[in-house]
Design a protein around this motif. Structure first.
Motif, PDB file in Angstrom:
ATOM      1  N   LEU A 115     -13.543  52.648  47.939  1.00 57.89           N
ATOM      2  CA  LEU A 115     -14.086  52.404  49.274  1.00 57.89           C
ATOM      3  C   LEU A 115     -14.606  53.710  49.867  1.00 57.89           C
ATOM      4  O   LEU A 115     -13.842  54.653  50.088  1.00 57.89           O
ATOM      5  CB  LEU A 115     -13.006  51.803  50.183  1.00 57.89           C
ATOM      6  CG  LEU A 115     -12.327  50.539  49.654  1.00 57.89           C
ATOM      7  CD1 LEU A 115     -11.316  50.006  50.665  1.00 57.89           C
ATOM      8  CD2 LEU A 115     -13.357  49.468  49.319  1.00 57.89           C
ATOM      9  N   ARG A 116     -15.899  53.741  50.125  1.00 57.98           N
ATOM     10  CA  ARG A 116     -16.523  54.914  50.732  1.00 57.98           C
ATOM     11  C   ARG A 116     -16.467  54.758  52.250  1.00 57.98           C
ATOM     12  O   ARG A 116     -17.300  54.078  52.851  1.00 57.98           O
ATOM     13  CB  ARG A 116     -17.958  55.070  50.244  1.00 57.98           C
ATOM     14  CG  ARG A 116     -18.048  55.422  48.768  1.00 57.98           C
ATOM     15  CD  ARG A 116     -19.486  55.435  48.259  1.00 57.98           C
ATOM     16  NE  ARG A 116     -19.550  55.879  46.869  1.00 57.98           N
ATOM     17  CZ  ARG A 116     -20.662  55.831  46.119  1.00 57.98           C
ATOM     18  NH1 ARG A 116     -21.794  55.335  46.621  1.00 57.98           N
ATOM     19  NH2 ARG A 116     -20.619  56.262  44.868  1.00 57.98           N
ATOM     20  N   PHE A 117     -15.465  55.394  52.865  1.00 54.80           N
ATOM     21  CA  PHE A 117     -15.235  55.258  54.293  1.00 54.80           C
ATOM     22  C   PHE A 117     -16.187  56.152  55.084  1.00 54.80           C
ATOM     23  O   PHE A 117     -16.439  57.296  54.711  1.00 54.80           O
ATOM     24  CB  PHE A 117     -13.793  55.631  54.645  1.00 54.80           C
ATOM     25  CG  PHE A 117     -12.764  54.705  54.062  1.00 54.80           C
ATOM     26  CD1 PHE A 117     -12.791  53.352  54.346  1.00 54.80           C
ATOM     27  CD2 PHE A 117     -11.773  55.183  53.229  1.00 54.80           C
ATOM     28  CE1 PHE A 117     -11.832  52.491  53.817  1.00 54.80           C
ATOM     29  CE2 PHE A 117     -10.813  54.337  52.700  1.00 54.80           C
ATOM     30  CZ  PHE A 117     -10.851  52.984  52.988  1.00 54.80           C
ATOM     31  N   PHE A 118     -16.649  55.625  56.208  1.00 58.63           N
ATOM     32  CA  PHE A 118     -17.563  56.342  57.091  1.00 58.63           C
ATOM     33  C   PHE A 118     -16.872  56.628  58.429  1.00 58.63           C
ATOM     34  O   PHE A 118     -16.643  55.727  59.235  1.00 58.63           O
ATOM     35  CB  PHE A 118     -18.830  55.520  57.335  1.00 58.63           C
ATOM     36  CG  PHE A 118     -19.813  55.539  56.202  1.00 58.63           C
ATOM     37  CD1 PHE A 118     -21.034  56.191  56.326  1.00 58.63           C
ATOM     38  CD2 PHE A 118     -19.517  54.902  55.003  1.00 58.63           C
ATOM     39  CE1 PHE A 118     -21.947  56.206  55.284  1.00 58.63           C
ATOM     40  CE2 PHE A 118     -20.428  54.905  53.951  1.00 58.63           C
ATOM     41  CZ  PHE A 118     -21.643  55.571  54.093  1.00 58.63           C
ATOM     42  N   THR A 119     -16.485  57.892  58.665  1.00 62.73           N
ATOM     43  CA  THR A 119     -15.964  58.389  59.942  1.00 62.73           C
ATOM     44  C   THR A 119     -15.046  57.381  60.634  1.00 62.73           C
ATOM     45  O   THR A 119     -15.377  56.796  61.671  1.00 62.73           O
ATOM     46  CB  THR A 119     -17.119  58.796  60.894  1.00 62.73           C
ATOM     47  OG1 THR A 119     -18.076  59.574  60.189  1.00 62.73           O
ATOM     48  CG2 THR A 119     -16.562  59.628  62.067  1.00 62.73           C
ATOM     49  N   VAL A 120     -13.898  57.177  60.052  1.00 61.39           N
ATOM     50  CA  VAL A 120     -12.919  56.235  60.602  1.00 61.39           C
ATOM     51  C   VAL A 120     -12.233  56.892  61.806  1.00 61.39           C
ATOM     52  O   VAL A 120     -11.807  58.043  61.744  1.00 61.39           O
ATOM     53  CB  VAL A 120     -11.874  55.855  59.538  1.00 61.39           C
ATOM     54  CG1 VAL A 120     -10.941  54.785  60.100  1.00 61.39           C
ATOM     55  CG2 VAL A 120     -12.564  55.354  58.268  1.00 61.39           C
ATOM     56  N   TYR A 121     -12.128  56.135  62.909  1.00 63.56           N
ATOM     57  CA  TYR A 121     -11.530  56.684  64.130  1.00 63.56           C
ATOM     58  C   TYR A 121     -10.662  55.634  64.799  1.00 63.56           C
ATOM     59  O   TYR A 121     -10.741  54.443  64.489  1.00 63.56           O
ATOM     60  CB  TYR A 121     -12.627  57.158  65.094  1.00 63.56           C
ATOM     61  CG  TYR A 121     -13.345  56.026  65.807  1.00 63.56           C
ATOM     62  CD1 TYR A 121     -13.072  55.724  67.140  1.00 63.56           C
ATOM     63  CD2 TYR A 121     -14.304  55.247  65.150  1.00 63.56           C
ATOM     64  CE1 TYR A 121     -13.713  54.691  67.805  1.00 63.56           C
ATOM     65  CE2 TYR A 121     -14.951  54.214  65.805  1.00 63.56           C
ATOM     66  CZ  TYR A 121     -14.663  53.934  67.131  1.00 63.56           C
ATOM     67  OH  TYR A 121     -15.293  52.895  67.777  1.00 63.56           O
ATOM     68  N   GLY A 122      -9.836  56.091  65.746  1.00 67.15           N
ATOM     69  CA  GLY A 122      -9.004  55.172  66.503  1.00 67.15           C
ATOM     70  C   GLY A 122      -7.641  55.746  66.782  1.00 67.15           C
ATOM     71  O   GLY A 122      -7.328  56.897  66.425  1.00 67.15           O
ATOM     72  N   PRO A 123      -6.752  54.970  67.442  1.00 66.57           N
ATOM     73  CA  PRO A 123      -5.395  55.419  67.740  1.00 66.57           C
ATOM     74  C   PRO A 123      -4.646  55.838  66.474  1.00 66.57           C
ATOM     75  O   PRO A 123      -4.818  55.251  65.416  1.00 66.57           O
ATOM     76  CB  PRO A 123      -4.748  54.177  68.376  1.00 66.57           C
ATOM     77  CG  PRO A 123      -5.893  53.411  68.954  1.00 66.57           C
ATOM     78  CD  PRO A 123      -7.035  53.626  68.003  1.00 66.57           C
ATOM     79  N   TRP A 124      -3.810  56.857  66.616  1.00 67.33           N
ATOM     80  CA  TRP A 124      -3.002  57.412  65.525  1.00 67.33           C
ATOM     81  C   TRP A 124      -3.848  58.155  64.485  1.00 67.33           C
ATOM     82  O   TRP A 124      -3.421  58.363  63.356  1.00 67.33           O
ATOM     83  CB  TRP A 124      -2.166  56.332  64.829  1.00 67.33           C
ATOM     84  CG  TRP A 124      -1.125  55.719  65.706  1.00 67.33           C
ATOM     85  CD1 TRP A 124      -1.216  54.537  66.387  1.00 67.33           C
ATOM     86  CD2 TRP A 124       0.150  56.260  66.013  1.00 67.33           C
ATOM     87  NE1 TRP A 124      -0.066  54.311  67.102  1.00 67.33           N
ATOM     88  CE2 TRP A 124       0.805  55.354  66.891  1.00 67.33           C
ATOM     89  CE3 TRP A 124       0.839  57.421  65.633  1.00 67.33           C
ATOM     90  CZ2 TRP A 124       2.081  55.568  67.397  1.00 67.33           C
ATOM     91  CZ3 TRP A 124       2.112  57.635  66.125  1.00 67.33           C
ATOM     92  CH2 TRP A 124       2.718  56.715  67.006  1.00 67.33           C
ATOM     93  N   GLY A 125      -5.047  58.576  64.892  1.00 65.25           N
ATOM     94  CA  GLY A 125      -5.947  59.233  63.949  1.00 65.25           C
ATOM     95  C   GLY A 125      -5.541  60.644  63.577  1.00 65.25           C
ATOM     96  O   GLY A 125      -4.413  61.079  63.796  1.00 65.25           O
ATOM     97  N   ARG A 126      -6.510  61.394  62.998  1.00 62.35           N
ATOM     98  CA  ARG A 126      -6.240  62.752  62.521  1.00 62.35           C
ATOM     99  C   ARG A 126      -6.712  63.775  63.547  1.00 62.35           C
ATOM    100  O   ARG A 126      -7.851  63.720  64.005  1.00 62.35           O
ATOM    101  CB  ARG A 126      -6.963  63.017  61.196  1.00 62.35           C
ATOM    102  CG  ARG A 126      -6.426  62.241  60.031  1.00 62.35           C
ATOM    103  CD  ARG A 126      -6.890  62.813  58.684  1.00 62.35           C
ATOM    104  NE  ARG A 126      -7.991  63.723  58.728  1.00 62.35           N
ATOM    105  CZ  ARG A 126      -9.222  63.451  58.263  1.00 62.35           C
ATOM    106  NH1 ARG A 126      -9.509  62.267  57.761  1.00 62.35           N
ATOM    107  NH2 ARG A 126     -10.168  64.360  58.319  1.00 62.35           N
ATOM    108  N   PRO A 127      -5.875  64.777  63.863  1.00 63.05           N
ATOM    109  CA  PRO A 127      -6.251  65.771  64.874  1.00 63.05           C
ATOM    110  C   PRO A 127      -7.421  66.666  64.478  1.00 63.05           C
ATOM    111  O   PRO A 127      -7.987  67.336  65.349  1.00 63.05           O
ATOM    112  CB  PRO A 127      -4.970  66.607  65.030  1.00 63.05           C
ATOM    113  CG  PRO A 127      -3.869  65.718  64.578  1.00 63.05           C
ATOM    114  CD  PRO A 127      -4.462  64.892  63.470  1.00 63.05           C
ATOM    115  N   ASP A 128      -7.800  66.702  63.190  1.00 59.63           N
ATOM    116  CA  ASP A 128      -8.918  67.541  62.789  1.00 59.63           C
ATOM    117  C   ASP A 128     -10.265  66.854  62.986  1.00 59.63           C
ATOM    118  O   ASP A 128     -11.307  67.474  62.782  1.00 59.63           O
ATOM    119  CB  ASP A 128      -8.769  67.966  61.318  1.00 59.63           C
ATOM    120  CG  ASP A 128      -8.802  66.784  60.359  1.00 59.63           C
ATOM    121  OD1 ASP A 128      -8.258  65.710  60.709  1.00 59.63           O
ATOM    122  OD2 ASP A 128      -9.372  66.928  59.262  1.00 59.63           O
ATOM    123  N   MET A 129     -10.258  65.585  63.379  1.00 61.61           N
ATOM    124  CA  MET A 129     -11.511  64.863  63.589  1.00 61.61           C
ATOM    125  C   MET A 129     -12.128  65.260  64.932  1.00 61.61           C
ATOM    126  O   MET A 129     -11.420  65.537  65.905  1.00 61.61           O
ATOM    127  CB  MET A 129     -11.273  63.356  63.544  1.00 61.61           C
ATOM    128  CG  MET A 129     -10.753  62.854  62.211  1.00 61.61           C
ATOM    129  SD  MET A 129     -12.007  62.887  60.910  1.00 61.61           S
ATOM    130  CE  MET A 129     -13.016  61.479  61.364  1.00 61.61           C
TER     131      MET A 129
END
Length: 337
Positions: free
Chosen positions: A177-191
């Motif tokens: 699965l080629r994911f494209f800029t996944v975002y939302g609650p509990w995400g990664r602080p480096d985003m």
């Protein structure tokens, strides 16, 4: 089904485990709880899933340990989401990416070989980064992906090639699965969306690369997990039966201008951003844009969450999680250990 999730306390892993549990599946997880970002966030995620998903603290590159866990649990499906993420950090510590994304990925493929007829297939995380500086948009799975522009992208492409080879040699059925800029609650602080939120609230400057002339196909976490679950719960079919491996784009099919995202965050947070415009960073790309016809046709993938709704949910979670009361502060996460 019995399902093993790697990277179980990561952003994708926690959300996927929660949804699979709600669907009635039996779960175990593997995660090494590394310190690429604050491990306390991972412990907090772990607290959300540990009642229904036992997580083994193991580095995937430790092949014997991985084989032992998989041989005992005998999963029907493996969801391999563990990876060393981040484009910028891959230039500082390339070996961390080789260890996690190549050696660790190969351990999972090797472990798949020991499973018997009850094992159905592997679903694993790749990345839109494999498209490199591709100027043809939207990005299609049939595009050439032989010119990665970051070490991270090179290791994720290596993972796809390894999975394809294991499918050919050992009949390990696999979906990448080629994911494209996944975002939302509990995400990664480096985003970027996370660091923008943090810095806007704190009143410190946000760095805007390429002077804001960038676009990203932001994909909300719930939509992404919809796609993962569809590919977990349905046995795949492959056009090329001699090589049972396929990759799919998992994106929103609707890229957003970076400056529009900044403006939306300013509105949601009720504060203007202090903007610092800088040059493009090495290894990054100007635009991502996913063509998703294949995932829609084969698995009914249909993302529906607007950037306005997705970011509003993230901001609400961020404020609650950090106990925001006028000053951005570091959360006390020790209670989650």
């Amino acid at each position: 089904m019995r399902i093993l999730i790697t990277g179980a306390v990561g952003f994708l892993g926690m959300h996927t485990a929660s949804r699979l549990n709600a669907a009635g599946h039996e779960l175990i997880g593997i995660d090494n709880f590394n310190d690429y970002y604050d491990p306390q966030l991972k412990h907090a995620r772990h607290a959300k899933i540990r009642s229904f998903c036992k997580v083994h603290k193991v580095d995937l590159a430790e092949l014997d340990a991985v084989k032992a866990i998989i041989a005992e649990f005998k999963p029907n499906v493996i969801v391999h989401l563990a990876a060393q993420a981040g484009v910028r950090y891959s230039m500082q510590d390339p070996m961390a990416y080789v260890q996690a994304n190549v050696a660790g990925h190969t351990s999972v493929l090797e472990a798949c070989r020991i499973l018997g007829a009850d094992f159905s297939h592997l679903v694993y995380a790749s990345s839109s980064s494999v498209y490199g500086g591709n100027r043809k948009i939207p990005f299609s799975e049939s595009d050439e992906v032989n010119d990665p522009v970051s070490i991270y992208a090179a290791t994720k492409r290596a993972g796809e090639l390894l999975a394809s080879t294991y499918a050919h040699l050992f009949r390990v059925q696999a979906i990448g699965l080629r994911f494209f800029t996944v975002y939302g609650p509990w995400g990664r602080p480096d985003m970027a969306y996370w660091s923008f939120t943090r810095d806007i609230l704190a009143g410190t400057p946000i760095r805007i690369f390429n002077h804001g002339k960038m676009m990203r196909d932001f994909t909300y976490i719930d939509d992404v997990v919809d796609g993962i679950l569809a590919m977990v719960e349905r046995s795949p079919t492959f056009e090329n039966t001699s090589r049972p491996h396929r990759v799919y784009n998992i994106g929103n099919n609707n890229p957003e201008k970076l400056m529009d995202v900044v403006g939306l965050l300013e509105t949601l947070l009720g504060k203007p951003a202090v903007k610092e415009f800088v040059e493009m960073q090495s290894g990054d790309v100007v635009q991502t844009y996913a063509e998703i016809e294949a995932a829609a046709r084969d698995y009914g993938f249909s993302p529906s969450t607007s950037i306005e709704l997705g970011l509003s949910r993230f901001v609400a979670w961020y404020k609650e999680f950090h106990g925001y009361s006028g000053l951005d502060k570091s959360p006390d996460l020790t209670v989650y250990r």
